[in-house]
Design an enzyme around this catalytic site. Sequence first.
Site, PDB file in Angstrom:
ATOM      1  N   CYS A   1       0.813  -1.224   0.000  1.00  0.00           N
ATOM      2  CA  CYS A   1       0.000   0.000   0.000  1.00  0.00           C
ATOM      3  C   CYS A   1       0.848   1.276   0.000  1.00  0.00           C
ATOM      4  O   CYS A   1       0.335   2.356  -0.294  1.00  0.00           O
ATOM      5  CB  CYS A   1      -0.953   0.004   1.182  1.00  0.00           C
ATOM      6  SG  CYS A   1      -2.041  -1.425   1.196  1.00  0.00           S
TER       7      CYS A   1
ATOM      8  N   HIS B   1      -3.425   7.091   2.013  1.00  0.00           N
ATOM      9  CA  HIS B   1      -3.767   5.750   1.528  1.00  0.00           C
ATOM     10  C   HIS B   1      -5.187   5.442   1.982  1.00  0.00           C
ATOM     11  O   HIS B   1      -5.571   5.743   3.118  1.00  0.00           O
ATOM     12  CB  HIS B   1      -2.790   4.722   2.091  1.00  0.00           C
ATOM     13  CG  HIS B   1      -3.243   3.316   1.868  1.00  0.00           C
ATOM     14  ND1 HIS B   1      -3.618   2.855   0.624  1.00  0.00           N
ATOM     15  CD2 HIS B   1      -3.417   2.272   2.730  1.00  0.00           C
ATOM     16  CE1 HIS B   1      -3.992   1.592   0.728  1.00  0.00           C
ATOM     17  NE2 HIS B   1      -3.876   1.224   1.991  1.00  0.00           N
TER      18      HIS B   1
ATOM     19  N   ASN C   1     -10.008  -0.483  -0.766  1.00  0.00           N
ATOM     20  CA  ASN C   1      -8.552  -0.358  -0.636  1.00  0.00           C
ATOM     21  C   ASN C   1      -7.903  -0.940  -1.895  1.00  0.00           C
ATOM     22  O   ASN C   1      -7.878  -2.157  -2.078  1.00  0.00           O
ATOM     23  CB  ASN C   1      -8.105  -1.120   0.624  1.00  0.00           C
ATOM     24  CG  ASN C   1      -6.608  -1.044   0.847  1.00  0.00           C
ATOM     25  OD1 ASN C   1      -5.856  -0.618  -0.024  1.00  0.00           O
ATOM     26  ND2 ASN C   1      -6.166  -1.487   2.012  1.00  0.00           N
TER      27      ASN C   1
HETATM   28  N1  ACO Z   1     -18.834  -8.616   8.415  1.00  0.00           N
HETATM   29  C1  ACO Z   1     -19.374  -8.907   9.621  1.00  0.00           C
HETATM   30  N2  ACO Z   1     -18.631  -9.270  10.679  1.00  0.00           N
HETATM   31  C2  ACO Z   1     -17.296  -9.326  10.504  1.00  0.00           C
HETATM   32  C3  ACO Z   1     -16.677  -9.031   9.282  1.00  0.00           C
HETATM   33  C4  ACO Z   1     -17.504  -8.673   8.207  1.00  0.00           C
HETATM   34  N3  ACO Z   1     -17.018  -8.362   6.984  1.00  0.00           N
HETATM   35  N4  ACO Z   1     -15.344  -9.175   9.422  1.00  0.00           N
HETATM   36  C5  ACO Z   1     -15.122  -9.541  10.699  1.00  0.00           C
HETATM   37  N5  ACO Z   1     -16.313  -9.621  11.351  1.00  0.00           N
HETATM   38  C6  ACO Z   1     -16.540  -9.984  12.731  1.00  0.00           C
HETATM   39  C7  ACO Z   1     -15.422 -10.799  13.330  1.00  0.00           C
HETATM   40  O1  ACO Z   1     -15.567 -12.166  13.009  1.00  0.00           O
HETATM   41  C8  ACO Z   1     -15.622 -10.532  14.795  1.00  0.00           C
HETATM   42  O2  ACO Z   1     -16.655 -11.344  15.259  1.00  0.00           O
HETATM   43  P1  ACO Z   1     -16.550 -12.031  16.713  1.00  0.00           P
HETATM   44  O3  ACO Z   1     -16.521 -10.876  17.682  1.00  0.00           O
HETATM   45  O4  ACO Z   1     -17.808 -12.845  16.791  1.00  0.00           O
HETATM   46  O5  ACO Z   1     -15.296 -12.835  16.713  1.00  0.00           O
HETATM   47  C9  ACO Z   1     -16.106  -9.090  14.828  1.00  0.00           C
HETATM   48  O6  ACO Z   1     -16.596  -8.800  13.502  1.00  0.00           O
HETATM   49  C10 ACO Z   1     -15.054  -8.088  15.191  1.00  0.00           C
HETATM   50  O7  ACO Z   1     -13.890  -8.360  14.410  1.00  0.00           O
HETATM   51  P2  ACO Z   1     -12.657  -7.430  14.465  1.00  0.00           P
HETATM   52  O8  ACO Z   1     -11.611  -7.934  13.512  1.00  0.00           O
HETATM   53  O9  ACO Z   1     -12.261  -7.191  15.886  1.00  0.00           O
HETATM   54  O10 ACO Z   1     -13.275  -6.098  13.860  1.00  0.00           O
HETATM   55  P3  ACO Z   1     -12.662  -4.670  13.875  1.00  0.00           P
HETATM   56  O11 ACO Z   1     -13.572  -3.761  14.579  1.00  0.00           O
HETATM   57  O12 ACO Z   1     -11.226  -4.694  14.261  1.00  0.00           O
HETATM   58  O13 ACO Z   1     -12.706  -4.310  12.338  1.00  0.00           O
HETATM   59  C11 ACO Z   1     -11.222  -4.180  10.465  1.00  0.00           C
HETATM   60  C12 ACO Z   1     -11.998  -5.092  11.385  1.00  0.00           C
HETATM   61  C13 ACO Z   1     -12.201  -3.251   9.770  1.00  0.00           C
HETATM   62  C14 ACO Z   1     -10.503  -5.022   9.440  1.00  0.00           C
HETATM   63  C15 ACO Z   1     -10.260  -3.371  11.327  1.00  0.00           C
HETATM   64  O14 ACO Z   1      -9.470  -4.194  12.107  1.00  0.00           O
HETATM   65  C16 ACO Z   1      -9.366  -2.511  10.504  1.00  0.00           C
HETATM   66  O15 ACO Z   1      -9.784  -1.524   9.950  1.00  0.00           O
HETATM   67  N6  ACO Z   1      -8.093  -2.843  10.415  1.00  0.00           N
HETATM   68  C17 ACO Z   1      -7.153  -2.054   9.649  1.00  0.00           C
HETATM   69  C18 ACO Z   1      -6.662  -2.891   8.657  1.00  0.00           C
HETATM   70  C19 ACO Z   1      -6.934  -2.449   7.255  1.00  0.00           C
HETATM   71  O16 ACO Z   1      -7.645  -1.568   6.905  1.00  0.00           O
HETATM   72  N7  ACO Z   1      -6.254  -3.195   6.432  1.00  0.00           N
HETATM   73  C20 ACO Z   1      -6.277  -3.010   5.058  1.00  0.00           C
HETATM   74  C21 ACO Z   1      -4.962  -3.390   4.516  1.00  0.00           C
HETATM   75  S1  ACO Z   1      -3.684  -2.614   5.402  1.00  0.00           S
HETATM   76  C22 ACO Z   1      -3.660  -1.129   4.926  1.00  0.00           C
HETATM   77  O17 ACO Z   1      -3.949  -0.871   3.797  1.00  0.00           O
HETATM   78  C23 ACO Z   1      -3.255  -0.137   5.881  1.00  0.00           C
END
Ligand code: ACO
Length: 319
Positions: free
Chosen positions: A113, A246, A276
């Site tokens: 990225c 980004h 993304n």
């Molecule tokens: N739909 C519904 N539920 C979901 C989904 C989905 N698409 N994905 C995960 N869940 C569930 C999980 O299974 C979990 O359920 P559980 O509590 O029963 O186990 C719950 O949602 C919470 O999961 P988390 O991973 O803790 O969710 P979080 O609030 O952290 O959000 C996310 C996830 C959006 C990916 C977040 O961690 C994030 O934004 N991370 C940054 C990473 C990113 O953007 N990466 C992209 C590439 S890196 C970059 O470009 C910088």
Amino acid sequence: MTYTRILGTGGYLPDRVVTNAELARTVDTSDEWIVSRTGIRERRLAGDRETTCDLAEQAARVALEAAGCQASDIDLVIVATTTPDRVFPATACLLQDRLGIHGPPAFDVQAVCTGFIYALSIADKFIRAGSCRRALVVGAETMSRIVDWSDRSTCVLFGDGAGAVVVGAADEPGILSTHLHADGAYKDLLTANTGVSDVRAAWPGRITMRGNEVFRMAVTTLDALVGETLAAHGLAQGDVRWLVPHQANTRIIAATAKRLGLPMEQVVVTVDRHGNTSGASIPLAFDTAVRDGRIRRGDVVLMEGFGGGFTWGSVLLTF
Ligand code: ACO
């Protein structure tokens, strides 16, 4: 003193729009969950026969036209991509051939990225060193090819697209500074862990991510990066007119904007429509805001990226 100026921008998105509602038909997710956690509403996906180079070519042609350049004016081609058409030759060589640019150096940069930030920084160094006069710098990705479409925690995040800039030597800035970093200690938090030489896992690699840890690292690292970039120029919060981040997640973007003291009206956000697109996201967002008239000549712009590696970096420039 020679500086690097952006002469023209271009972008290209494949035709196929995939909404959150469409994804919710194949994995257990919802529009509400995706929008509230990421800000993403839809993304574009390349057609089955459409490659990264196809997207790059479209964006590059638009950027060349905007810059008023012919292909023969270009003496450096860099493509930032994690999803190249072939193991080799580089996508930059394939693109060069499509555009009829024969002879000047062409190579790919793999910093996920942050790839476009790395590529633009390299072009800036080539130009300031007098090694080239005009460079084509492209970020292009078909992330859909390495997404695990059965993993709801990652498949909702990514999209395909390409963005490009033509940069040229100038007497006035231009690019004010670039700041690049990486730390491979974080290699397993965000990865597509199958490569050419490691035959222990199935080909091709699919994206896996420890989302919470990536989120925390992205916010704290970008916070420090903004501080480093402003300090290098004695700039205060508010001296930057536009943030072009980004496009991973609106919550990460909002945290960086807050660190910069910028209201969201001065932040270019495309993640809602593009998802993304990894190395393509920054040039696509930049092109969007140049074309709709928000970013104007003379504006101070901060581009920043964070991605797999981890890699991170910024480009501060006067447009
Ligand atoms: N739909 C519904 N539920 C979901 C989904 C989905 N698409 N994905 C995960 N869940 C569930 C999980 O299974 C979990 O359920 P559980 O509590 O029963 O186990 C719950 O949602 C919470 O999961 P988390 O991973 O803790 O969710 P979080 O609030 O952290 O959000 C996310 C996830 C959006 C990916 C977040 O961690 C994030 O934004 N991370 C940054 C990473 C990113 O953007 N990466 C992209 C590439 S890196 C970059 O470009 C910088």
